[in-house]
Each structure stands twice: as C-alpha cells, then as structure tokens.
Design a protein around this motif. Structure first.
Motif, PDB file in Angstrom:
ATOM      1  N   ILE A  50       0.869  -1.172   0.000  1.00 48.76           N
ATOM      2  CA  ILE A  50       0.000   0.000   0.000  1.00 48.76           C
ATOM      3  C   ILE A  50       0.906   1.222   0.000  1.00 48.76           C
ATOM      4  CG2 ILE A  50      -0.183   0.018   2.529  1.00 48.76           C
ATOM      5  CD1 ILE A  50      -3.037   1.096   2.191  1.00 48.76           C
ATOM      6  N   GLY A  51       0.487   2.297  -0.673  1.00 45.31           N
ATOM      7  CA  GLY A  51       1.331   3.482  -0.678  1.00 45.31           C
ATOM      8  C   GLY A  51       0.630   4.693  -1.256  1.00 45.31           C
ATOM      9  N   ALA A  52       1.266   5.836  -1.072  1.00 43.30           N
ATOM     10  CA  ALA A  52       0.743   7.102  -1.583  1.00 43.30           C
ATOM     11  C   ALA A  52       1.894   7.937  -2.111  1.00 43.30           C
ATOM     12  CB  ALA A  52       0.013   7.862  -0.488  1.00 43.30           C
ATOM     13  N   ASP A  53       1.658   8.644  -3.212  1.00 40.47           N
ATOM     14  CA  ASP A  53       2.653   9.513  -3.825  1.00 40.47           C
ATOM     15  C   ASP A  53       1.973  10.792  -4.296  1.00 40.47           C
ATOM     16  OD1 ASP A  53       4.812   7.530  -3.789  1.00 40.47           O
ATOM     17  OD2 ASP A  53       3.650   6.517  -5.338  1.00 40.47           O
ATOM     18  N   ARG A  54       2.744  11.869  -4.386  1.00 48.18           N
ATOM     19  CA  ARG A  54       2.242  13.139  -4.930  1.00 48.18           C
ATOM     20  C   ARG A  54       2.653  13.240  -6.384  1.00 48.18           C
ATOM     21  NH1 ARG A  54       5.476  17.839  -3.528  1.00 48.18           N
ATOM     22  NH2 ARG A  54       4.859  19.469  -4.965  1.00 48.18           N
ATOM     23  N   LEU A  55       1.698  13.576  -7.243  1.00 50.22           N
ATOM     24  CA  LEU A  55       1.945  13.776  -8.669  1.00 50.22           C
ATOM     25  C   LEU A  55       1.844  15.264  -8.977  1.00 50.22           C
ATOM     26  CD1 LEU A  55      -0.294  10.867  -9.978  1.00 50.22           C
ATOM     27  CD2 LEU A  55       2.165  10.832  -9.524  1.00 50.22           C
ATOM     28  N   ILE A  56       2.813  15.786  -9.724  1.00 50.20           N
ATOM     29  CA  ILE A  56       2.857  17.199 -10.077  1.00 50.20           C
ATOM     30  C   ILE A  56       2.795  17.295 -11.598  1.00 50.20           C
ATOM     31  CG2 ILE A  56       4.157  19.350  -9.856  1.00 50.20           C
ATOM     32  CD1 ILE A  56       5.552  17.039  -7.635  1.00 50.20           C
ATOM     33  N   MET A  57       1.678  17.799 -12.094  1.00 51.86           N
ATOM     34  CA  MET A  57       1.455  17.864 -13.541  1.00 51.86           C
ATOM     35  C   MET A  57       1.568  19.310 -14.020  1.00 51.86           C
ATOM     36  SD  MET A  57      -1.709  15.130 -13.814  1.00 51.86           S
ATOM     37  CE  MET A  57      -1.652  15.143 -15.627  1.00 51.86           C
ATOM     38  N   GLN A  58       2.535  19.570 -14.894  1.00 53.92           N
ATOM     39  CA  GLN A  58       2.719  20.895 -15.462  1.00 53.92           C
ATOM     40  C   GLN A  58       1.559  21.222 -16.405  1.00 53.92           C
ATOM     41  OE1 GLN A  58       5.130  22.996 -14.452  1.00 53.92           O
ATOM     42  NE2 GLN A  58       5.662  21.361 -13.020  1.00 53.92           N
ATOM     43  N   PRO A  59       1.244  22.522 -16.588  1.00 57.07           N
ATOM     44  CA  PRO A  59       0.164  22.891 -17.506  1.00 57.07           C
ATOM     45  C   PRO A  59       0.362  22.239 -18.878  1.00 57.07           C
ATOM     46  CG  PRO A  59       0.947  24.824 -16.318  1.00 57.07           C
ATOM     47  CD  PRO A  59       1.886  23.690 -15.982  1.00 57.07           C
ATOM     48  N   ARG A  80      -7.333  22.314 -10.794  1.00 54.90           N
ATOM     49  CA  ARG A  80      -8.399  21.568 -11.462  1.00 54.90           C
ATOM     50  C   ARG A  80      -7.815  20.800 -12.632  1.00 54.90           C
ATOM     51  NH1 ARG A  80     -12.180  25.441 -14.007  1.00 54.90           N
ATOM     52  NH2 ARG A  80     -10.416  26.845 -14.096  1.00 54.90           N
ATOM     53  N   GLY A  81      -8.407  19.657 -12.908  1.00 53.07           N
ATOM     54  CA  GLY A  81      -7.992  18.848 -14.038  1.00 53.07           C
ATOM     55  C   GLY A  81      -9.133  17.938 -14.454  1.00 53.07           C
ATOM     56  N   PHE A  82      -8.797  16.957 -15.279  1.00 54.44           N
ATOM     57  CA  PHE A  82      -9.816  16.033 -15.767  1.00 54.44           C
ATOM     58  C   PHE A  82      -9.331  14.600 -15.657  1.00 54.44           C
ATOM     59  CE2 PHE A  82     -10.537  20.005 -18.024  1.00 54.44           C
ATOM     60  CZ  PHE A  82     -11.911  20.171 -17.895  1.00 54.44           C
ATOM     61  N   ASN A 111      -6.186  21.068 -16.808  1.00 54.39           N
ATOM     62  CA  ASN A 111      -7.234  21.895 -17.399  1.00 54.39           C
ATOM     63  C   ASN A 111      -6.562  22.952 -18.271  1.00 54.39           C
ATOM     64  OD1 ASN A 111      -9.200  23.934 -17.861  1.00 54.39           O
ATOM     65  ND2 ASN A 111     -10.328  23.266 -16.057  1.00 54.39           N
ATOM     66  N   PRO A 112      -6.875  22.993 -19.574  1.00 59.75           N
ATOM     67  CA  PRO A 112      -6.206  23.959 -20.465  1.00 59.75           C
ATOM     68  C   PRO A 112      -6.501  25.416 -20.117  1.00 59.75           C
ATOM     69  CG  PRO A 112      -7.974  22.827 -21.619  1.00 59.75           C
ATOM     70  CD  PRO A 112      -7.853  22.178 -20.282  1.00 59.75           C
ATOM     71  N   GLU A 113      -7.540  25.668 -19.321  1.00 62.44           N
ATOM     72  CA  GLU A 113      -7.880  27.041 -18.932  1.00 62.44           C
ATOM     73  C   GLU A 113      -7.069  27.519 -17.731  1.00 62.44           C
ATOM     74  OE1 GLU A 113     -12.067  27.019 -18.240  1.00 62.44           O
ATOM     75  OE2 GLU A 113     -12.551  26.558 -20.327  1.00 62.44           O
ATOM     76  N   VAL A 114      -6.297  26.628 -17.133  1.00 62.53           N
ATOM     77  CA  VAL A 114      -5.535  26.959 -15.924  1.00 62.53           C
ATOM     78  C   VAL A 114      -4.045  26.886 -16.226  1.00 62.53           C
ATOM     79  CG1 VAL A 114      -5.082  26.295 -13.541  1.00 62.53           C
ATOM     80  CG2 VAL A 114      -7.393  26.037 -14.477  1.00 62.53           C
ATOM     81  N   ASP A 115      -3.337  27.980 -15.986  1.00 63.28           N
ATOM     82  CA  ASP A 115      -1.897  28.029 -16.258  1.00 63.28           C
ATOM     83  C   ASP A 115      -1.112  27.844 -14.962  1.00 63.28           C
ATOM     84  OD1 ASP A 115       0.390  28.265 -17.812  1.00 63.28           O
ATOM     85  OD2 ASP A 115       0.508  30.429 -17.497  1.00 63.28           O
ATOM     86  N   ASP A 116      -1.336  26.708 -14.308  1.00 65.83           N
ATOM     87  CA  ASP A 116      -0.652  26.386 -13.065  1.00 65.83           C
ATOM     88  C   ASP A 116      -0.619  24.869 -12.930  1.00 65.83           C
ATOM     89  OD1 ASP A 116       0.652  26.740 -10.659  1.00 65.83           O
ATOM     90  OD2 ASP A 116      -1.063  27.596  -9.598  1.00 65.83           O
ATOM     91  N   VAL A 117       0.242  24.365 -12.063  1.00 67.81           N
ATOM     92  CA  VAL A 117       0.362  22.915 -11.904  1.00 67.81           C
ATOM     93  C   VAL A 117      -0.883  22.322 -11.261  1.00 67.81           C
ATOM     94  CG1 VAL A 117       2.875  22.943 -11.771  1.00 67.81           C
ATOM     95  CG2 VAL A 117       1.539  23.054  -9.677  1.00 67.81           C
ATOM     96  N   LEU A 118      -1.154  21.078 -11.630  1.00 76.53           N
ATOM     97  CA  LEU A 118      -2.188  20.268 -11.007  1.00 76.53           C
ATOM     98  C   LEU A 118      -1.460  19.288 -10.097  1.00 76.53           C
ATOM     99  CD1 LEU A 118      -5.050  19.009 -10.721  1.00 76.53           C
ATOM    100  CD2 LEU A 118      -4.537  17.689 -12.798  1.00 76.53           C
TER     101      LEU A 118
END
Length: 140
Positions: A50-59, A80-82, A111-118
């Motif tokens: 079992i485990g957990a990780d943080r994902l950082i998605m660039q715009p 926000r994302g999809f 989300n293409p409308e958001v210029d920040d990381v998800l």
C-alpha cells in the motif's frame, strides 16, 4: 500479525518537501511534464503493498489512457484537471477524491484554462514505486 513496529524513518514521508522524480511508461520512456514525490509505502496482508505519492502535472501535461495493476484513489491537492473514463472527461477540482478500480482504463490531464500545476495525491493497492516502469500500462 507479525511483530511490527512503527518506525519514523519508514512510516513518515513528507510528499510536499521530498525530492521530485521522473515518471516512466512501461517501455522506459519519461512521461513528459509530470513529476512525482514518493510517499510512504509498506507491505500489508497477502503480500500487497500500500502506498501514496504526490503527482505534479505541469500545464498542458497528461497521462495517456492507461491501466494499473491495482485500485487507487486520487485526491486533488491543488487546482483543477480532468479524469478521462469511457470516452468522457470528468472535471476534478481541489478536494475531490476519485476511485479508479484495478485495471480500469483512464487518463488524467490538466485543465487547459488553468496556467498552473495540477497536484494529486495518489493512493494505491498494490502500490508501485513512483519511478517504476510497471506503475502503469498504456492502452494502445
């Protein structure tokens, strides 16, 4: 239950301050625009991890349609994302949790409308290390 002890160095990991690592597809290719920070993981009953990780998605980044060997829950930490399931994009926003059954084809994109990381916290059973090429299998 085996003689198990709580070990601070093994059972506490900060996913906000830990080092970012690259993520890879099953063929060893780097997933562009996405990094991860490893959280805690450990073995549970039946030899599952079992485990957990943080994902950082660039715009503009995305996880293509893929599956995982185990079930997981996504928790949106920031922005926000999809999530793409069965041909439909469902919006996810800060605070949302999303359950994805084992081997269920899905994709995640910013989300293409958001210029920040998800940022997403991903909990999985069984868990695969963040940099493992076995973490996900792309759907062709």
């Amino acid at each position: 239950m085996p003689d198990q002890r709580f070990e601070m160095s093994e059972h506490v990991q900060n996913v906000l301050t830990g080092p970012e690592v690259k993520l890879f597809t099953e063929d060893g290719s780097v997933v562009p625009g996405i990094a991860g920070v490893a959280g805690v993981s450990d073995m549970i009953d039946a030899g599952l991890e079992i485990g957990a990780d943080r994902l950082i998605m660039q715009p503009g980044s995305a996880f293509e349609l893929h599956t995982h060997p185990g079930a997981h829950i996504l928790y949106v930490l920031r922005n926000r994302g999809f999530i793409h399931v069965d041909g439909v994009d469902y919006e996810m926003t800060e605070g949302d949790t999303v359950y994805v059954p084992a081997n269920f084809a899905h994709g995640v994109k910013t989300n293409p409308e958001v210029d920040d990381v998800l940022e997403i916290l991903a909990f999985g059973v069984p868990h695969m290390p963040i940099e493992s090429t076995k973490r996900m299998t792309l759907v062709k």
